[in-house]
Design a protein around this motif. Structure first.
Motif, PDB file in Angstrom:
ATOM      1  N   PHE A 256      13.893 -21.021   9.708  1.00  0.00           N
ATOM      2  CA  PHE A 256      13.357 -20.419  11.668  1.00  0.00           C
ATOM      3  C   PHE A 256      14.128 -21.182  12.444  1.00  0.00           C
ATOM      4  O   PHE A 256      14.208 -20.473  13.680  1.00  0.00           O
ATOM      5  N   GLU A 257      14.003 -22.460  12.076  1.00  0.00           N
ATOM      6  CA  GLU A 257      14.738 -23.185  13.303  1.00  0.00           C
ATOM      7  C   GLU A 257      16.813 -22.690  13.299  1.00  0.00           C
ATOM      8  O   GLU A 257      16.494 -22.838  14.489  1.00  0.00           O
ATOM      9  N   ALA A 258      16.535 -22.766  12.051  1.00  0.00           N
ATOM     10  CA  ALA A 258      18.407 -22.308  12.174  1.00  0.00           C
ATOM     11  C   ALA A 258      18.715 -20.756  13.046  1.00  0.00           C
ATOM     12  O   ALA A 258      19.027 -20.977  13.522  1.00  0.00           O
ATOM     13  N   MET A 259      17.771 -20.721  12.652  1.00  0.00           N
ATOM     14  CA  MET A 259      17.602 -18.771  13.581  1.00  0.00           C
ATOM     15  C   MET A 259      17.553 -19.380  15.033  1.00  0.00           C
ATOM     16  O   MET A 259      18.894 -18.117  15.919  1.00  0.00           O
ATOM     17  N   ALA A 260      16.788 -19.814  15.355  1.00  0.00           N
ATOM     18  CA  ALA A 260      16.477 -19.845  16.499  1.00  0.00           C
ATOM     19  C   ALA A 260      17.496 -20.447  17.134  1.00  0.00           C
ATOM     20  O   ALA A 260      18.035 -20.805  18.764  1.00  0.00           O
ATOM     21  N   LEU A 261      18.424 -21.560  16.690  1.00  0.00           N
ATOM     22  CA  LEU A 261      19.607 -22.553  17.373  1.00  0.00           C
ATOM     23  C   LEU A 261      21.257 -21.336  16.656  1.00  0.00           C
ATOM     24  O   LEU A 261      21.919 -22.170  16.917  1.00  0.00           O
ATOM     25  N   GLU A 262      20.943 -20.697  16.105  1.00  0.00           N
ATOM     26  CA  GLU A 262      22.224 -19.360  15.450  1.00  0.00           C
ATOM     27  C   GLU A 262      22.919 -20.668  14.741  1.00  0.00           C
ATOM     28  O   GLU A 262      23.972 -20.526  15.149  1.00  0.00           O
ATOM     29  N   LYS A 263      22.327 -21.369  13.277  1.00  0.00           N
ATOM     30  CA  LYS A 263      22.880 -22.054  12.757  1.00  0.00           C
ATOM     31  C   LYS A 263      23.138 -21.262  11.608  1.00  0.00           C
ATOM     32  O   LYS A 263      21.981 -20.918  10.527  1.00  0.00           O
ATOM     33  N   LYS A 264      24.182 -21.578  10.875  1.00  0.00           N
ATOM     34  CA  LYS A 264      24.105 -21.123   9.758  1.00  0.00           C
ATOM     35  C   LYS A 264      23.305 -22.419   8.349  1.00  0.00           C
ATOM     36  O   LYS A 264      23.063 -23.411   8.756  1.00  0.00           O
ATOM     37  N   VAL A 265      23.422 -21.811   7.109  1.00  0.00           N
ATOM     38  CA  VAL A 265      23.098 -22.389   6.170  1.00  0.00           C
ATOM     39  C   VAL A 265      22.513 -22.360   5.246  1.00  0.00           C
ATOM     40  O   VAL A 265      23.307 -21.324   4.228  1.00  0.00           O
ATOM     41  N   ILE A 266      22.601 -23.448   4.615  1.00  0.00           N
ATOM     42  CA  ILE A 266      23.259 -23.927   3.038  1.00  0.00           C
ATOM     43  C   ILE A 266      22.099 -23.913   2.375  1.00  0.00           C
ATOM     44  O   ILE A 266      21.569 -24.993   2.716  1.00  0.00           O
ATOM     45  N   THR A 267      21.514 -22.650   1.204  1.00  0.00           N
ATOM     46  CA  THR A 267      19.997 -23.691   0.755  1.00  0.00           C
ATOM     47  C   THR A 267      19.930 -23.236  -1.054  1.00  0.00           C
ATOM     48  O   THR A 267      21.346 -22.394  -1.435  1.00  0.00           O
ATOM     49  N   ASP A 268      19.417 -23.662  -1.486  1.00  0.00           N
ATOM     50  CA  ASP A 268      19.208 -22.721  -3.178  1.00  0.00           C
ATOM     51  C   ASP A 268      17.930 -22.279  -3.586  1.00  0.00           C
ATOM     52  O   ASP A 268      17.325 -21.821  -4.607  1.00  0.00           O
ATOM     53  N   ASN A 269      17.481 -21.894  -2.399  1.00  0.00           N
ATOM     54  CA  ASN A 269      16.402 -21.011  -2.419  1.00  0.00           C
ATOM     55  C   ASN A 269      17.406 -19.328  -2.534  1.00  0.00           C
ATOM     56  O   ASN A 269      17.063 -18.851  -1.604  1.00  0.00           O
ATOM     57  N   GLU A 270      16.670 -19.263  -3.868  1.00  0.00           N
ATOM     58  CA  GLU A 270      17.554 -17.387  -3.654  1.00  0.00           C
ATOM     59  C   GLU A 270      16.422 -16.274  -3.536  1.00  0.00           C
ATOM     60  O   GLU A 270      16.804 -15.639  -3.533  1.00  0.00           O
ATOM     61  N   SER A 271      14.834 -16.572  -3.032  1.00  0.00           N
ATOM     62  CA  SER A 271      14.606 -15.810  -2.683  1.00  0.00           C
ATOM     63  C   SER A 271      14.895 -15.059  -1.429  1.00  0.00           C
ATOM     64  O   SER A 271      14.122 -13.845  -0.683  1.00  0.00           O
ATOM     65  N   ILE A 272      15.264 -15.897  -0.517  1.00  0.00           N
ATOM     66  CA  ILE A 272      15.731 -15.800   0.414  1.00  0.00           C
ATOM     67  C   ILE A 272      16.717 -14.476   0.788  1.00  0.00           C
ATOM     68  O   ILE A 272      16.844 -13.539   1.890  1.00  0.00           O
ATOM     69  N   LYS A 273      17.377 -13.816  -0.250  1.00  0.00           N
ATOM     70  CA  LYS A 273      18.146 -12.695  -0.242  1.00  0.00           C
ATOM     71  C   LYS A 273      17.039 -11.567  -0.334  1.00  0.00           C
ATOM     72  O   LYS A 273      17.418 -10.615   0.208  1.00  0.00           O
ATOM     73  N   LYS A 274      15.826 -11.976  -0.513  1.00  0.00           N
ATOM     74  CA  LYS A 274      14.630 -10.599  -0.466  1.00  0.00           C
ATOM     75  C   LYS A 274      14.703 -10.146   1.462  1.00  0.00           C
ATOM     76  O   LYS A 274      14.114  -9.225   1.428  1.00  0.00           O
ATOM     77  N   TYR A 275      14.885 -10.799   2.372  1.00  0.00           N
ATOM     78  CA  TYR A 275      14.569 -10.691   4.004  1.00  0.00           C
ATOM     79  C   TYR A 275      15.159  -9.794   4.212  1.00  0.00           C
ATOM     80  O   TYR A 275      16.696 -10.477   4.683  1.00  0.00           O
ATOM     81  N   ASP A 276      15.181  -9.561   5.187  1.00  0.00           N
ATOM     82  CA  ASP A 276      15.912  -8.491   6.403  1.00  0.00           C
ATOM     83  C   ASP A 276      17.238  -9.220   6.875  1.00  0.00           C
ATOM     84  O   ASP A 276      17.760  -8.702   7.543  1.00  0.00           O
ATOM     85  N   PHE A 277      16.404 -10.311   7.474  1.00  0.00           N
ATOM     86  CA  PHE A 277      17.905 -11.033   8.020  1.00  0.00           C
ATOM     87  C   PHE A 277      19.043 -11.870   7.277  1.00  0.00           C
ATOM     88  O   PHE A 277      20.248 -11.930   7.948  1.00  0.00           O
ATOM     89  N   TYR A 278      18.619 -11.766   5.988  1.00  0.00           N
ATOM     90  CA  TYR A 278      19.255 -12.410   5.327  1.00  0.00           C
ATOM     91  C   TYR A 278      20.683 -11.773   5.390  1.00  0.00           C
ATOM     92  O   TYR A 278      21.099 -10.174   5.557  1.00  0.00           O
ATOM     93  N   ASN A 279      21.939 -12.160   5.569  1.00  0.00           N
ATOM     94  CA  ASN A 279      23.447 -12.376   6.294  1.00  0.00           C
ATOM     95  C   ASN A 279      24.498 -13.005   5.383  1.00  0.00           C
ATOM     96  O   ASN A 279      23.946 -14.236   5.465  1.00  0.00           O
ATOM     97  N   PRO A 280      24.719 -13.160   4.319  1.00  0.00           N
ATOM     98  CA  PRO A 280      25.481 -13.884   3.234  1.00  0.00           C
ATOM     99  C   PRO A 280      26.377 -14.498   3.653  1.00  0.00           C
ATOM    100  O   PRO A 280      27.571 -15.521   3.696  1.00  0.00           O
ATOM    101  N   ASN A 281      26.751 -13.851   5.145  1.00  0.00           N
ATOM    102  CA  ASN A 281      27.560 -14.865   6.452  1.00  0.00           C
ATOM    103  C   ASN A 281      27.097 -15.887   6.951  1.00  0.00           C
ATOM    104  O   ASN A 281      28.176 -16.817   6.982  1.00  0.00           O
ATOM    105  N   ASN A 282      26.269 -16.073   7.211  1.00  0.00           N
ATOM    106  CA  ASN A 282      24.968 -16.973   7.942  1.00  0.00           C
ATOM    107  C   ASN A 282      24.823 -17.986   6.789  1.00  0.00           C
ATOM    108  O   ASN A 282      24.319 -19.355   7.112  1.00  0.00           O
ATOM    109  N   ILE A 283      24.307 -17.397   5.047  1.00  0.00           N
ATOM    110  CA  ILE A 283      23.454 -17.652   4.113  1.00  0.00           C
ATOM    111  C   ILE A 283      23.812 -18.040   3.186  1.00  0.00           C
ATOM    112  O   ILE A 283      24.181 -17.283   2.838  1.00  0.00           O
ATOM    113  N   LEU A 284      24.768 -19.615   2.566  1.00  0.00           N
ATOM    114  CA  LEU A 284      25.009 -19.182   1.493  1.00  0.00           C
ATOM    115  C   LEU A 284      23.917 -20.247   0.310  1.00  0.00           C
ATOM    116  O   LEU A 284      23.095 -21.069   0.660  1.00  0.00           O
TER     117      LEU A 284
END
Length: 328
Positions: A256-284
């Motif tokens: 959520f800090e990344a969303m506020a500052l328009e930062k891309k994210v690299i994560t190992d949390n597979e569950s993030i793909k379920k959320y409506d804000f998920y965009n593979p261009n922004n989140i790896l």
């Protein structure tokens, strides 16, 4: 309306809830348990002796009494939000319950990692959780963390680093940091990793500290970084790293800090793909062997989250939902 938030607030997130309520004209108060400490060396020694020989933690007792005394001064509350309910014994929670019409909790950790007894949970009118497994098993209400930082578009930032990560020490995270750092070094990326913990933990990364190039910064600190300082680190990087703690399944505040500052994210949390804000261009989302990290992810521009989606993760939306507020 009178609302109190009772919490440890070790990382200073909960203060934002109270500030958001006050902006809505609500008589809101934060009863911060960590503000109660031993006044000096003598009290610390007495507490150590008490824990060893009498099985009594005087600091915990002092903190419980502080909560109850604070509520007595404030008077009856319309709603009370108790965070970290596991830290209280049942009699204390029962007394807190007597001081309010509605008592709510939001579980920052899942039940498997931080157990909370059923007789304690039964005192709450609503139990919120960010953990999908607990929601399915216990019927808790789904609630994510929130965007507390003010929105700052990428055009107003000039990052010098490719990636930034700050974390408390965790065996699982450190093992992944070692592998990921080697991968990023081979790619020639400029990154900074800050690990908050004890001095003894530094040796865990000794094989990574050999021949560190100039574009890599590994920082070990005994003190946490304040929320006032964090945004500066975030804004100086193109991408934020977010690695799950062992036993964690929900989304951390980093997302959520990344969303506020328009930062891309690299994560190992597979569950993030379920959320409506998920965009593979922004989140790896990392795969097991880290083979899906490519330079192209660092080079392509961040794509803005649609405003109607972004709004549902703001703190203003969060407090309105949690406390069922009708005011604007």
């Amino acid at each position: 309306m009178r609302i109190s938030v009772i919490s440890y607030d070790f990382w200073d997130y909960d203060q934002y809830i109270v500030e958001a309520l006050r902006r809505k004209g609500i008589d809101a108060h934060h009863i911060k348990i960590t503000s109660v400490t031993h006044s000096g060396f003598e009290e610390r020694v007495i507490n150590a002796i008490s824990k060893t020989f009498l099985n009594r933690n005087l600091k915990k007792e002092k903190r419980k009494q502080y909560v109850l005394d604070s509520l007595e001064k404030l008077g009856h509350q319309d709603q009370i939000l108790v965070l970290n309910p596991d830290t209280f014994d049942l009699p204390t929670l029962q007394k807190i319950r007597e001081n309010t019409d509605v008592m709510i909790t939001y579980l920052y950790d899942n039940i498997n990692r931080v157990p909370v007894e059923c007789d304690k949970l039964s005192l709450f009118d609503t139990i919120f959780s960010f953990d999908d497994s607990d929601i399915d098993q216990y019927g808790f209400k789904k609630l994510t963390n929130y965007i507390y930082l003010p929105y700052k578009p990428k055009e107003q930032q000039h990052p010098e680093m490719d990636l930034f990560y700050i974390t408390s020490y965790d065996n699982r995270r450190v093992a992944l940091i070692k592998r990921l750092a080697r991968k990023l070094m081979k790619m020639g990326m400029k990154f900074q990793i800050m690990i908050i913990g004890k001095k003894s933990w530094k040796h865990q990364l000794k094989n990574l500290l050999v021949q560190i190039p100039e574009n890599v910064f590994l920082i070990f600190s005994l003190k946490k970084v304040s929320h006032e300082q964090l945004p500066q680190y975030y804004m100086n990087s193109k991408i934020l790293l977010d690695l799950m703690r062992e036993g964690q399944y929900g989304l951390s505040f980093r997302i959520f800090e990344a969303m506020a500052l328009e930062k891309k994210v690299i994560t190992d949390n597979e569950s993030i793909k379920k959320y409506d804000f998920y965009n593979p261009n922004n989140i790896l989302v990392l795969n097991e062997d880290l083979s899906n990290i490519h330079a192209s992810f660092f080079e392509t521009a961040y794509e803005k989250v649609p405003e109607e989606i972004y709004r549902t993760y703001t703190l203003d939306y969060w407090v309105t939902h949690v406390f069922k507020l009708n005011i604007k």
